[in-house]
Design a protein around this motif. Structure first.
Motif, PDB file in Angstrom:
ATOM      1  N   ASP A 157      34.760  18.768 -30.243  1.00 28.91           N
ATOM      2  CA  ASP A 157      35.845  18.202 -30.617  1.00 28.91           C
ATOM      3  C   ASP A 157      36.578  19.289 -31.727  1.00 28.91           C
ATOM      4  O   ASP A 157      37.686  18.810 -30.769  1.00 28.91           O
ATOM      5  N   LEU A 158      36.228  19.807 -32.350  1.00 31.12           N
ATOM      6  CA  LEU A 158      36.812  19.384 -33.096  1.00 31.12           C
ATOM      7  C   LEU A 158      36.816  21.006 -33.629  1.00 31.12           C
ATOM      8  O   LEU A 158      36.442  21.804 -33.756  1.00 31.12           O
ATOM      9  N   ASP A 159      38.451  21.534 -34.560  1.00 35.18           N
ATOM     10  CA  ASP A 159      38.346  22.226 -35.026  1.00 35.18           C
ATOM     11  C   ASP A 159      37.518  23.212 -36.104  1.00 35.18           C
ATOM     12  O   ASP A 159      37.841  22.860 -37.401  1.00 35.18           O
ATOM     13  N   MET A 160      37.526  23.991 -35.362  1.00 35.37           N
ATOM     14  CA  MET A 160      36.355  24.911 -36.815  1.00 35.37           C
ATOM     15  C   MET A 160      36.365  26.562 -36.963  1.00 35.37           C
ATOM     16  O   MET A 160      36.714  26.923 -35.485  1.00 35.37           O
ATOM     17  N   THR A 161      36.220  26.916 -38.570  1.00 36.07           N
ATOM     18  CA  THR A 161      35.842  28.749 -37.689  1.00 36.07           C
ATOM     19  C   THR A 161      35.097  29.193 -37.476  1.00 36.07           C
ATOM     20  O   THR A 161      34.434  28.382 -37.110  1.00 36.07           O
ATOM     21  N   ARG A 162      35.223  30.832 -36.875  1.00 33.60           N
ATOM     22  CA  ARG A 162      34.353  31.638 -36.665  1.00 33.60           C
ATOM     23  C   ARG A 162      32.168  30.986 -37.072  1.00 33.60           C
ATOM     24  O   ARG A 162      31.221  30.050 -36.929  1.00 33.60           O
ATOM     25  N   GLU A 163      32.974  31.189 -39.043  1.00 31.09           N
ATOM     26  CA  GLU A 163      31.777  30.972 -39.850  1.00 31.09           C
ATOM     27  C   GLU A 163      31.370  29.426 -39.807  1.00 31.09           C
ATOM     28  O   GLU A 163      30.131  29.396 -40.127  1.00 31.09           O
ATOM     29  N   GLN A 164      32.565  28.578 -40.210  1.00 26.90           N
ATOM     30  CA  GLN A 164      31.570  26.883 -39.646  1.00 26.90           C
ATOM     31  C   GLN A 164      31.285  26.217 -38.600  1.00 26.90           C
ATOM     32  O   GLN A 164      30.540  25.467 -38.941  1.00 26.90           O
ATOM     33  N   ARG A 165      31.763  26.916 -37.520  1.00 30.25           N
ATOM     34  CA  ARG A 165      30.728  26.996 -36.535  1.00 30.25           C
ATOM     35  C   ARG A 165      30.136  27.649 -36.384  1.00 30.25           C
ATOM     36  O   ARG A 165      28.448  26.630 -35.895  1.00 30.25           O
ATOM     37  N   ALA A 166      29.141  28.607 -37.010  1.00 26.93           N
ATOM     38  CA  ALA A 166      27.615  29.476 -36.545  1.00 26.93           C
ATOM     39  C   ALA A 166      27.215  28.282 -38.213  1.00 26.93           C
ATOM     40  O   ALA A 166      25.863  28.440 -37.700  1.00 26.93           O
ATOM     41  N   GLU A 167      27.149  27.812 -38.662  1.00 28.20           N
ATOM     42  CA  GLU A 167      26.855  27.335 -40.291  1.00 28.20           C
ATOM     43  C   GLU A 167      26.887  25.936 -39.690  1.00 28.20           C
ATOM     44  O   GLU A 167      26.015  25.708 -39.913  1.00 28.20           O
ATOM     45  N   HIS A 168      27.131  25.184 -39.336  1.00 24.61           N
ATOM     46  CA  HIS A 168      27.473  23.604 -38.468  1.00 24.61           C
ATOM     47  C   HIS A 168      26.096  23.636 -37.714  1.00 24.61           C
ATOM     48  O   HIS A 168      25.268  23.098 -37.408  1.00 24.61           O
ATOM     49  N   GLU A 169      26.311  24.686 -36.327  1.00 27.26           N
ATOM     50  CA  GLU A 169      25.142  24.981 -35.335  1.00 27.26           C
ATOM     51  C   GLU A 169      23.772  25.161 -36.352  1.00 27.26           C
ATOM     52  O   GLU A 169      23.385  24.557 -35.944  1.00 27.26           O
ATOM     53  N   LYS A 170      23.251  25.546 -36.961  1.00 21.93           N
ATOM     54  CA  LYS A 170      22.571  26.282 -37.713  1.00 21.93           C
ATOM     55  C   LYS A 170      21.809  25.020 -38.203  1.00 21.93           C
ATOM     56  O   LYS A 170      20.910  24.341 -38.329  1.00 21.93           O
ATOM     57  N   TYR A 171      22.543  24.146 -39.278  1.00 26.06           N
ATOM     58  CA  TYR A 171      22.474  23.237 -40.165  1.00 26.06           C
ATOM     59  C   TYR A 171      22.049  21.858 -38.907  1.00 26.06           C
ATOM     60  O   TYR A 171      21.440  20.960 -39.485  1.00 26.06           O
ATOM     61  N   ARG A 172      22.803  21.574 -37.894  1.00 25.43           N
ATOM     62  CA  ARG A 172      22.583  20.200 -37.130  1.00 25.43           C
ATOM     63  C   ARG A 172      20.800  20.484 -36.634  1.00 25.43           C
ATOM     64  O   ARG A 172      20.588  19.294 -35.906  1.00 25.43           O
ATOM     65  N   ALA A 173      20.814  21.455 -36.362  1.00 27.83           N
ATOM     66  CA  ALA A 173      19.728  21.565 -35.251  1.00 27.83           C
ATOM     67  C   ALA A 173      18.106  21.244 -35.954  1.00 27.83           C
ATOM     68  O   ALA A 173      17.602  21.047 -35.988  1.00 27.83           O
ATOM     69  N   LEU A 174      18.896  21.691 -37.568  1.00 26.92           N
ATOM     70  CA  LEU A 174      17.717  21.410 -38.856  1.00 26.92           C
ATOM     71  C   LEU A 174      17.516  19.252 -38.273  1.00 26.92           C
ATOM     72  O   LEU A 174      16.587  19.051 -38.154  1.00 26.92           O
ATOM     73  N   HIS A 175      18.825  18.627 -38.673  1.00 26.44           N
ATOM     74  CA  HIS A 175      19.123  17.404 -38.464  1.00 26.44           C
ATOM     75  C   HIS A 175      18.201  17.191 -36.876  1.00 26.44           C
ATOM     76  O   HIS A 175      17.470  16.035 -37.147  1.00 26.44           O
TER      77      HIS A 175
END
Ligand SMILES: Cc1cc2nc3c(=O)[nH]c(=O)nc-3n(C[C@H](O)[C@H](O)[C@H](O)COP(=O)(O)OP(=O)(O)OC[C@H]3O[C@@H](n4cnc5c(N)ncnc54)[C@H](O)[C@@H]3O)c2cc1C
Length: 418
Positions: A118-136
């Protein structure tokens, strides 16, 4: 032969009868109620020993509940805050320490999961978040990893009034963490500690809060101090010390700056400790009814229900319980990003009510059941001690809820007195 456990009396089911639940919610609540009696059987030992409920976590893992709040696309059960809270309160009926520590774990997946969407992220932040949270999420779902949430430091930081004193300095490929966390539930038991810290800059700012997953075995991390508290003894909330602990970039559970946004825009994220205490309040009332009816296992079947004062006490407890439950369920209906002001004020009121009433219901339960009911062989005195901890949990302690309601009711954002 029907081998299913009997359904709990709807008076003591968290949502009661006729409450709109989805099929998925019913299944998850059924699962929690199925595990619950085993948790209740073990609760006295964890409390006596102040030891961590490892067996209960093995059961939660086997039931797939460690992934309760992991989004479905990452292999979890996809529970949102409302579903999580109903499950958590159900666990709380059986073992407070298990429910409270499960909160730390589940929120480590709920916040980077459905809340972060639900939070605002830049496209780069969103991509980074997708990658890192997949690991967690992979660690939780595939490897059965358990996460803790040590935020408290004994300063104004955990109350949301100052930057965290634990800092993370940017180094090549990751972060170097230094500092200390107190009251770290699951200390020594968690595989990862989701630590809130501040990016190390010349001036520390709450906007630069980082949320990093630090492995329990990371060099430089130590667990110190003893743990011999009044209640919630099975949480084993000792102190963590970080001395030059290195974590790689992918340890980020949220991108830079996003935790600060979450705390301002998703206030119900801080209500998630209260379901545990909702469960305790229900358990105390149920115990009282069974006790006065002479139905508590292991006790002589002496009935005490015929005395009018007992009936009045049970009625008072029920009224308090239903007031608490009504506010709890309404709070869950309100939970969303950017809630309107009345919903935010109601969330504070709900948290305050649940935490204070849980303890009050336990107090009334002991007073009306009498001396034998507070013996250590029965669960009531543990419920009473556990319930005392709810109002002390930051950032929304009972006192801070009062502060916030008073302030936010009388001032609009940006307003001040000359
Ligand atoms: C069983 C248990 C398990 C816990 N598990 C965890 C955990 O896993 N992770 C975690 O991060 N923490 C955890 N905590 C810690 C908890 O959230 C609080 O941080 C802790 O109880 C604070 O204790 P303190 O004495 O340091 O509070 P203090 O900071 O000394 O505050 C005392 C009281 O003063 C009030 N207060 C504090 N700051 C302000 C302010 N700025 N303005 C006005 N009033 C204020 C509050 O009402 C607070 O209760 C746990 C606590 C308990 C009891």
């Amino acid at each position: 032969m029907d081998t299913r456990l009997p359904l709990p009396d709807p008076r003591y089911a968290v949502a009661g009868s006729n409450y709109p639940l989805t099929g998925r919610q019913k299944t998850l609540l059924g699962l929690a109620d199925e595990l619950g009696p085993r948790f209740a059987d073990r609760a006295g030992r964890y409390d006596r020993e102040a030891s961590f409920p490892f067996e209960n976590y093995a059961d939660l893992r086997a039931a797939g509940l460690l992934g309760l709040c992991v989004p479905e696309k990452f292999g979890g059960q996809g529970a949102d805050l409302r579903t999580y809270s109903l499950v958590s309160a159900t666990l709380g009926k059986y073992c407070g320490a298990t429910a409270l520590t499960f909160n730390m774990h589940a929120c480590s997946t709920l916040w980077p999961g459905v809340l972060a969407d639900d939070l605002d992220m830049t496209r780069e932040q969103r991509a980074e978040h997708e990658k890192y949270r997949a690991l967690h999420f992979e660690r939780v779902v595939q490897q059965g990893a358990v996460y803790a949430q040590p935020f408290s430091e004994g300063s104004a930081a955990a109350a949301g009034k100052a930057p965290f004193g634990t800092t993370a300095a940017k180094v090549d490929g990751g972060w170097l963490v230094n500092g200390k966390k107190i009251f770290a539930s699951l200390s020594g038991a968690a595989d990862y500690y989701g630590v809130l810290c501040t990016e190390n800059k010349p001036e520390l700012s709450m906007r630069d809060t980082l949320y990093l997953a630090i492995p329990g075995k990371a060099p430089g991390l130590s667990v110190t101090g003893d743990w011999d508290p009044l209640g919630m003894r099975g949480t084993v909330s000792r102190t963590l010390v970080f001395k030059d602990v290195f974590v790689p970039d992918e340890a980020a559970m949220m991108p830079r700056g996003i935790y600060f946004q979450a705390a301002s825009r998703w206030p119900h994220m801080f209500t998630t400790l209260s379901p545990t205490y909702m469960g305790i309040a229900i358990a105390a009332h149920e115990f009282t009814v069974r006790y006065l009816r002479g139905e508590v296992p292991g006790m002589p079947p002496v009935k005490r229900r015929m005395y009018p004062t007992k009936q009045v006490a049970v009625a008072e407890m029920w009224i308090r319980l239903e007031q608490t439950r009504a506010l709890f369920l309404r709070m869950l209906d309100d939970a969303r990003v950017d809630p309107p002001k009345d919903a935010r004020l109601r969330a504070y009121a709900a948290q305050y009510t649940i935490m204070e009433n849980a303890n009050d219901i336990c107090r009334l339960a002991i007073r009306t059941c009498g001396g034998q009911s507070m013996l250590k062989s029965l669960p009531l005195e543990r419920l009473y001690r556990d319930s005392r901890c709810g109002a002390l949990m930051l950032p929304w302690t009972a006192e801070l809820c009062l502060d916030r309601i008073g302030r936010e009711a009388l001032y609009e954002p940006g307003e001040d007195d000359d």
